[in-house]
Design a protein around this motif. Structure first.
Motif, PDB file in Angstrom:
ATOM      1  N   ASP A 172      44.307 149.324 -77.582  1.00 17.86           N
ATOM      2  CA  ASP A 172      44.476 147.931 -77.981  1.00 17.86           C
ATOM      3  C   ASP A 172      45.757 147.351 -77.383  1.00 17.86           C
ATOM      4  N   VAL A 203      47.500 140.910 -75.604  1.00 15.76           N
ATOM      5  CA  VAL A 203      47.034 139.949 -74.604  1.00 15.76           C
ATOM      6  C   VAL A 203      48.056 139.818 -73.483  1.00 15.76           C
ATOM      7  N   PHE A 250      44.174 142.800 -77.893  1.00 10.75           N
ATOM      8  CA  PHE A 250      42.962 142.397 -77.169  1.00 10.75           C
ATOM      9  C   PHE A 250      41.698 142.737 -77.958  1.00 10.75           C
ATOM     10  N   LEU A 251      41.666 143.892 -78.619  1.00  6.81           N
ATOM     11  CA  LEU A 251      40.464 144.316 -79.336  1.00  6.81           C
ATOM     12  C   LEU A 251      40.181 143.480 -80.579  1.00  6.81           C
ATOM     13  N   LEU A 307      40.120 140.214 -80.538  1.00  7.40           N
ATOM     14  CA  LEU A 307      39.647 138.910 -80.099  1.00  7.40           C
ATOM     15  C   LEU A 307      38.133 138.803 -80.172  1.00  7.40           C
ATOM     16  N   GLU A 337      37.165 134.619 -76.620  1.00  4.61           N
ATOM     17  CA  GLU A 337      38.599 134.761 -76.404  1.00  4.61           C
ATOM     18  C   GLU A 337      38.895 135.843 -75.373  1.00  4.61           C
ATOM     19  N   LYS A 338      38.155 136.945 -75.443  1.00  7.97           N
ATOM     20  CA  LYS A 338      38.354 138.017 -74.466  1.00  7.97           C
ATOM     21  C   LYS A 338      38.080 137.523 -73.051  1.00  7.97           C
ATOM     22  N   GLN A 339      37.004 136.759 -72.878  1.00 13.16           N
ATOM     23  CA  GLN A 339      36.687 136.261 -71.544  1.00 13.16           C
ATOM     24  C   GLN A 339      37.772 135.321 -71.032  1.00 13.16           C
TER      25      GLN A 339
END
Length: 257
Positions: free
Chosen positions: A90, A93, A136-137, A139, A143-145
């Motif tokens: 994780d 961002v 990141f995990l 999101l 949001e990840k894209q």
């Protein structure tokens, strides 16, 4: 920067997955690949971003052979978002986006103030600056894209390769992601599953079937009822988008013989 794919062929374990595929993406164009599952779209893109070595043919970026370039040089010209992302750790961002700066750093990767400025601008550009400290995990898919597009933009490439960038996104997220891609001004080569999204957002479409490019051109010229019946096995009805006039498609099953 233009991308030229010349007679690209991929054969694995005696099975030919791609057959002399040839296409060109002009500088600043959004070029889409469409076709049934297993037709060869991802295989072609994996050759472009160097995850797969073709059996024959060439990929040129700005007129230079991609496979002859050092990996760092090709990464300065081209960024990719593969179809499946495996993220076991994780990262924040900020850390994910900073990975886009690796091709521009020396053998000992050190993040500079300039790197941080570029990453912050990339996140702001995709409307994700508020996510900078999130894991990141944690999101959502959309949001990840956005974050992955920011990472690609922080890489400062001239070419962006996207394999099914709208997978697993709701319709609003799909439209947002493709609008961000269009606004980037980069040369974009993307595989898309949704033919209506492809028609709305791509300048040029290439239809792939059984490893061959069987049709190429502007969406309204390519997405004909005859081709869609032959390649996808569906009956298509073409209607103009009420605002843009771009061809959109309604589908039903082909009548039984």
């Amino acid at each position: 920067m233009e991308v030229d794919i010349d007679a690209l062929t991929v054969e694995i374990a005696g099975v030919r997955l791609l057959r002399r595929a040839t296409l060109r993406a002009g500088s600043g164009q959004v070029v889409g690949l469409v076709g049934p599952n297993g037709s060869g779209k991802s295989t072609l893109l994996r050759c472009v971003y160097r995850a797969l070595r073709p059996s024959a043919g060439a990929v040129r970026i700005g007129g230079e052979d991609l496979l002859a370039m050092p990996a760092r040089e090709s990464a300065r010209r081209l960024a990719a978002l593969p179809q499946e992302l495996v993220a076991e750790f994780d990262f924040s961002v900020a850390e994910v986006v900073a990975m886009g700066r690796f091709p521009h750093q020396g053998s000992v990767a050190r993040t500079t103030e300039e790197d941080r400025r570029i990453c912050a601008a990339a996140l702001a550009g995709v409307g994700a600056g508020h996510l900078v400290d999130r894991g990141f995990l944690t999101l959502s898919g959309g949001e990840k894209q956005r974050v992955l597009i920011a990472r690609a933009l922080a890489q400062q490439p001239r070419v962006l390769v996207l394999d099914e960038p709208t997978n697993h996104l709701d319709i609003a997220q799909q439209l947002e992601v493709l609008a961000l891609v269009r606004a980037s001004g980069l040369t974009v080569l993307t595989a898309l599953h949704d033919l209506n999204l492809a028609a709305l957002h791509c300048d040029v479409l290439h239809v792939i079937d059984a490893g061959r490019i069987v049709a190429s051109g502007a969406p309204h010229d390519v997405l004909t009822p005859a081709l869609l019946a032959d390649v996808f096995g569906v009956r298509a009805h073409r209607v103009p988008h009420p605002e843009t006039g771009v061809v959109q498609l309604l589908f039903d099953r082909l009548p039984s013989a």
